[in-house]
Design a protein around this motif. Structure first.
Motif, PDB file in Angstrom:
ATOM      1  N   UNK A 190       0.834  -1.189   0.000  1.00 19.79           N
ATOM      2  CA  UNK A 190       0.000   0.000   0.000  1.00 19.79           C
ATOM      3  C   UNK A 190       0.876   1.248   0.000  1.00 19.79           C
ATOM      4  N   UNK A 191       0.459   2.236  -0.781  1.00 23.10           N
ATOM      5  CA  UNK A 191       1.259   3.454  -0.930  1.00 23.10           C
ATOM      6  C   UNK A 191       1.499   4.166   0.396  1.00 23.10           C
ATOM      7  N   UNK A 192       0.588   4.004   1.330  1.00 22.99           N
ATOM      8  CA  UNK A 192       0.703   4.704   2.613  1.00 22.99           C
ATOM      9  C   UNK A 192       1.731   4.077   3.538  1.00 22.99           C
ATOM     10  N   UNK A 193       2.215   2.891   3.192  1.00 21.88           N
ATOM     11  CA  UNK A 193       3.156   2.188   4.060  1.00 21.88           C
ATOM     12  C   UNK A 193       4.596   2.476   3.645  1.00 21.88           C
ATOM     13  N   UNK A 194       5.506   2.565   4.619  1.00 18.32           N
ATOM     14  CA  UNK A 194       6.921   2.761   4.287  1.00 18.32           C
ATOM     15  C   UNK A 194       7.518   1.473   3.714  1.00 18.32           C
ATOM     16  N   UNK A 195       8.643   1.618   3.052  1.00 17.31           N
ATOM     17  CA  UNK A 195       9.347   0.442   2.533  1.00 17.31           C
ATOM     18  C   UNK A 195       9.779  -0.440   3.692  1.00 17.31           C
ATOM     19  N   UNK A 196       9.572  -1.740   3.538  1.00 20.72           N
ATOM     20  CA  UNK A 196       9.953  -2.690   4.582  1.00 20.72           C
ATOM     21  C   UNK A 196      11.425  -3.031   4.434  1.00 20.72           C
ATOM     22  N   UNK A 197      12.215  -2.733   5.449  1.00 21.16           N
ATOM     23  CA  UNK A 197      13.650  -2.965   5.395  1.00 21.16           C
ATOM     24  C   UNK A 197      14.002  -4.439   5.398  1.00 21.16           C
ATOM     25  N   UNK A 198      15.177  -4.754   4.866  1.00 29.15           N
ATOM     26  CA  UNK A 198      15.605  -6.145   4.756  1.00 29.15           C
ATOM     27  C   UNK A 198      15.740  -6.797   6.131  1.00 29.15           C
ATOM     28  N   UNK A 199      16.370  -6.125   7.080  1.00 26.75           N
ATOM     29  CA  UNK A 199      16.594  -6.717   8.401  1.00 26.75           C
ATOM     30  C   UNK A 199      15.271  -7.020   9.109  1.00 26.75           C
ATOM     31  N   UNK A 200      14.354  -6.057   9.050  1.00 26.82           N
ATOM     32  CA  UNK A 200      13.060  -6.252   9.722  1.00 26.82           C
ATOM     33  C   UNK A 200      12.271  -7.376   9.062  1.00 26.82           C
ATOM     34  N   UNK A 201      12.258  -7.388   7.723  1.00 28.79           N
ATOM     35  CA  UNK A 201      11.541  -8.435   7.000  1.00 28.79           C
ATOM     36  C   UNK A 201      12.139  -9.810   7.298  1.00 28.79           C
ATOM     37  N   UNK A 202      13.460  -9.873   7.388  1.00 26.52           N
ATOM     38  CA  UNK A 202      14.128 -11.145   7.654  1.00 26.52           C
ATOM     39  C   UNK A 202      13.743 -11.692   9.026  1.00 26.52           C
ATOM     40  N   UNK A 203      13.719 -10.836  10.027  1.00 30.34           N
ATOM     41  CA  UNK A 203      13.329 -11.274  11.369  1.00 30.34           C
ATOM     42  C   UNK A 203      11.888 -11.781  11.373  1.00 30.34           C
ATOM     43  N   UNK A 204      11.003 -11.071  10.672  1.00 29.10           N
ATOM     44  CA  UNK A 204       9.602 -11.496  10.590  1.00 29.10           C
ATOM     45  C   UNK A 204       9.498 -12.863   9.911  1.00 29.10           C
ATOM     46  N   UNK A 205      10.261 -13.049   8.850  1.00 30.20           N
ATOM     47  CA  UNK A 205      10.221 -14.310   8.101  1.00 30.20           C
ATOM     48  C   UNK A 205      10.706 -15.467   8.969  1.00 30.20           C
ATOM     49  N   UNK A 206      11.817 -15.262   9.671  1.00 32.06           N
ATOM     50  CA  UNK A 206      12.374 -16.319  10.523  1.00 32.06           C
ATOM     51  C   UNK A 206      11.441 -16.665  11.681  1.00 32.06           C
ATOM     52  N   UNK A 207      10.608 -15.706  12.083  1.00 35.99           N
ATOM     53  CA  UNK A 207       9.629 -15.948  13.142  1.00 35.99           C
ATOM     54  C   UNK A 207       8.307 -16.499  12.591  1.00 35.99           C
ATOM     55  N   UNK A 208       8.248 -16.695  11.271  1.00 37.55           N
ATOM     56  CA  UNK A 208       7.048 -17.253  10.658  1.00 37.55           C
ATOM     57  C   UNK A 208       5.969 -16.251  10.353  1.00 37.55           C
ATOM     58  N   UNK A 209       6.241 -14.961  10.588  1.00 37.84           N
ATOM     59  CA  UNK A 209       5.205 -13.935  10.434  1.00 37.84           C
ATOM     60  C   UNK A 209       5.248 -13.336   9.040  1.00 37.84           C
ATOM     61  N   UNK A 210       4.708 -14.100   8.111  1.00 39.69           N
ATOM     62  CA  UNK A 210       4.597 -13.716   6.711  1.00 39.69           C
ATOM     63  C   UNK A 210       3.305 -14.317   6.194  1.00 39.69           C
ATOM     64  N   UNK A 211       2.763 -13.754   5.124  1.00 44.07           N
ATOM     65  CA  UNK A 211       1.501 -14.246   4.594  1.00 44.07           C
ATOM     66  C   UNK A 211       1.498 -15.752   4.399  1.00 44.07           C
ATOM     67  N   UNK A 212       0.530 -16.433   5.014  1.00 47.08           N
ATOM     68  CA  UNK A 212       0.331 -17.884   4.962  1.00 47.08           C
ATOM     69  C   UNK A 212       1.418 -18.650   5.708  1.00 47.08           C
ATOM     70  N   UNK A 213       2.248 -17.930   6.424  1.00 46.10           N
ATOM     71  CA  UNK A 213       3.285 -18.577   7.209  1.00 46.10           C
ATOM     72  C   UNK A 213       2.802 -18.964   8.592  1.00 46.10           C
ATOM     73  N   UNK A 214       3.650 -19.659   9.356  1.00 44.99           N
ATOM     74  CA  UNK A 214       5.061 -19.938   9.096  1.00 44.99           C
ATOM     75  C   UNK A 214       5.286 -20.837   7.874  1.00 44.99           C
ATOM     76  N   UNK A 215       6.352 -20.568   7.131  1.00 44.45           N
ATOM     77  CA  UNK A 215       6.598 -21.318   5.905  1.00 44.45           C
ATOM     78  C   UNK A 215       6.818 -22.797   6.179  1.00 44.45           C
ATOM     79  N   UNK A 216       7.422 -23.111   7.343  1.00 48.82           N
ATOM     80  CA  UNK A 216       7.711 -24.517   7.641  1.00 48.82           C
ATOM     81  C   UNK A 216       6.427 -25.318   7.883  1.00 48.82           C
ATOM     82  N   UNK A 217       5.440 -24.707   8.529  1.00 49.72           N
ATOM     83  CA  UNK A 217       4.170 -25.403   8.718  1.00 49.72           C
ATOM     84  C   UNK A 217       3.465 -25.636   7.384  1.00 49.72           C
ATOM     85  N   UNK A 218       3.546 -24.643   6.513  1.00 48.16           N
ATOM     86  CA  UNK A 218       2.931 -24.747   5.186  1.00 48.16           C
ATOM     87  C   UNK A 218       3.527 -25.930   4.434  1.00 48.16           C
ATOM     88  N   UNK A 219       4.844 -25.993   4.390  1.00 48.04           N
ATOM     89  CA  UNK A 219       5.518 -27.071   3.676  1.00 48.04           C
ATOM     90  C   UNK A 219       5.207 -28.432   4.296  1.00 48.04           C
TER      91      UNK A 219
END
Length: 342
Positions: A190-219
């Motif tokens: 969304x245009x109103x949101x700031x760019x998501x930084x790599x470090x912050x996104x990486x921490x979210x991903x490793x914690x499973x907090x991404x769309x349809x995640x955690x990725x490991x449960x999905x797999x």
């Protein structure tokens, strides 16, 4: 189902704008208000629904799908972790299943004029995207082809228990999945949101907090089902498809009960499908240069690099170590391993 019919289906596109939240039913608003939430990647928030993270409009669509969808034995579902080869697998599946109706060498082949997501519509975005009306399936040609990012346990019971429909699942090395997701979400946020930084996104991903995640449960959900019911669920890896697409495509066709004949092989049908659906070819189609999926999703963002190992250009040694530990902890016991580089 005729391609022109696909193009007219309303989509929610995964966006949780204020307007779309206003369109949610009161019961759904109450449910969402009760759910745990975290910062989203391309919308303000993600909500924990049935053990996975998703957006409000997705929750309503998935709930309606669970309550109303009736699978047919001939149905085919392309299920994927987001950003793991979804567009490619949809194209290969559509071209393979429909090769008797749409000749691969035809100048009017649907893939030349329609994005694969139009031809194999998402259950949670397209088919059940309009909460006010249930979908009309009368125009769908059989076998009906659908796509979904929904984890296995949250599919409708008619898919899991009361039909013999087929599920083709693909996942990808989590390192590449992360980078592809991060780049993609920043392009379509969304245009109103700031760019998501790599470090912050990486921490979210490793914690499973991404769309349809955690990725490991999905797999793991689809992996376990493929082990228990291999005639119902075919488990593929993006890296294997890249390594030997000819072999994997023949395996796909056999699984879908439409194996290639010796005559087709000698006539180059397999090679023609591979070429038509290749990343390089599809990226050049006009529909994938200027077309849109839904109201504001540009098809061109679906085609970035399609490479294995691009994560090495982004991740620090400490990041690699951290994600490696997550993968080892969550996936090693089931035997899931991924090729790291080309």
């Amino acid at each position: 189902m005729a391609p022109t019919k696909f193009a007219k289906i309303h989509t929610i596109n995964g966006e949780a704008s204020n307007e779309e939240q206003d369109n949610l039913s009161q019961d759904m608003k109450d449910l969402i208000f009760s759910l745990p939430r975290e910062k989203g990647w391309r919308t303000p928030y993600l909500y924990l629904f049935q053990g996975f993270w998703c957006q409000p409009a997705e929750i309503q669509a998935i709930s309606t799908f669970q309550n109303h969808f009736q699978a047919k034995d001939s149905d085919v579902f392309v299920a994927t972790v987001p950003k793991s080869g979804t567009t490619w697998l949809k194209a290969l599946t559509f071209a393979t299943v429909n090769r008797q109706h749409h000749f691969i060498s035809s100048k009017n082949h649907p893939l030349l004029s329609f994005n694969p997501h139009d031809l194999v519509p998402f259950i949670e975005y397209t088919v059940y995207g309009n909460h006010e009306n249930l979908p009309n399936f009368s125009n769908f040609h059989e076998p009906r082809l659908f796509g979904t990012h929904v984890p296995f346990d949250s599919l409708s019971n008619s898919i899991k228990d009361s039909s013999n429909c087929k599920i083709v699942y693909i996942c990808r090395n989590p390192f590449d999945t992360f980078i592809s997701s991060w780049v993609f979400c920043n392009k379509i946020k969304q245009d109103s949101l700031p760019t998501l930084g790599l470090d912050e996104a990486f921490e979210m991903f490793c914690n499973g907090k991404i769309g349809y995640g955690p990725f490991w449960n999905h797999m793991l959900g689809y992996w376990k089902e493929s082990q228990e019911r291999p005639k119902r669920v075919l488990f593929l890896k993006y890296e294997d498809l890249k390594d030997d697409v000819n072999f994997e495509l023949k395996k796909l066709a056999k699984f879908l009960n439409c194996p290639f004949t010796l005559e087709e092989e000698s006539e180059g049908v397999i090679e023609n499908i591979i070429k038509l659906c290749s990343f390089e070819k599809m990226k050049e189609f006009e529909i994938n240069k200027i077309g849109k999926f839904g109201r504001n999703f540009e098809n061109k963002y679906l085609f970035r690099k399609g490479e294995i190992g691009d994560w090495t250009n982004y991740l620090s040694p400490s990041m690699v170590e951290n994600l490696s530990k997550v993968i080892e902890e969550k996936l090693s016991e089931c035997g899931l391993k991924f090729k790291a580089k080309n």
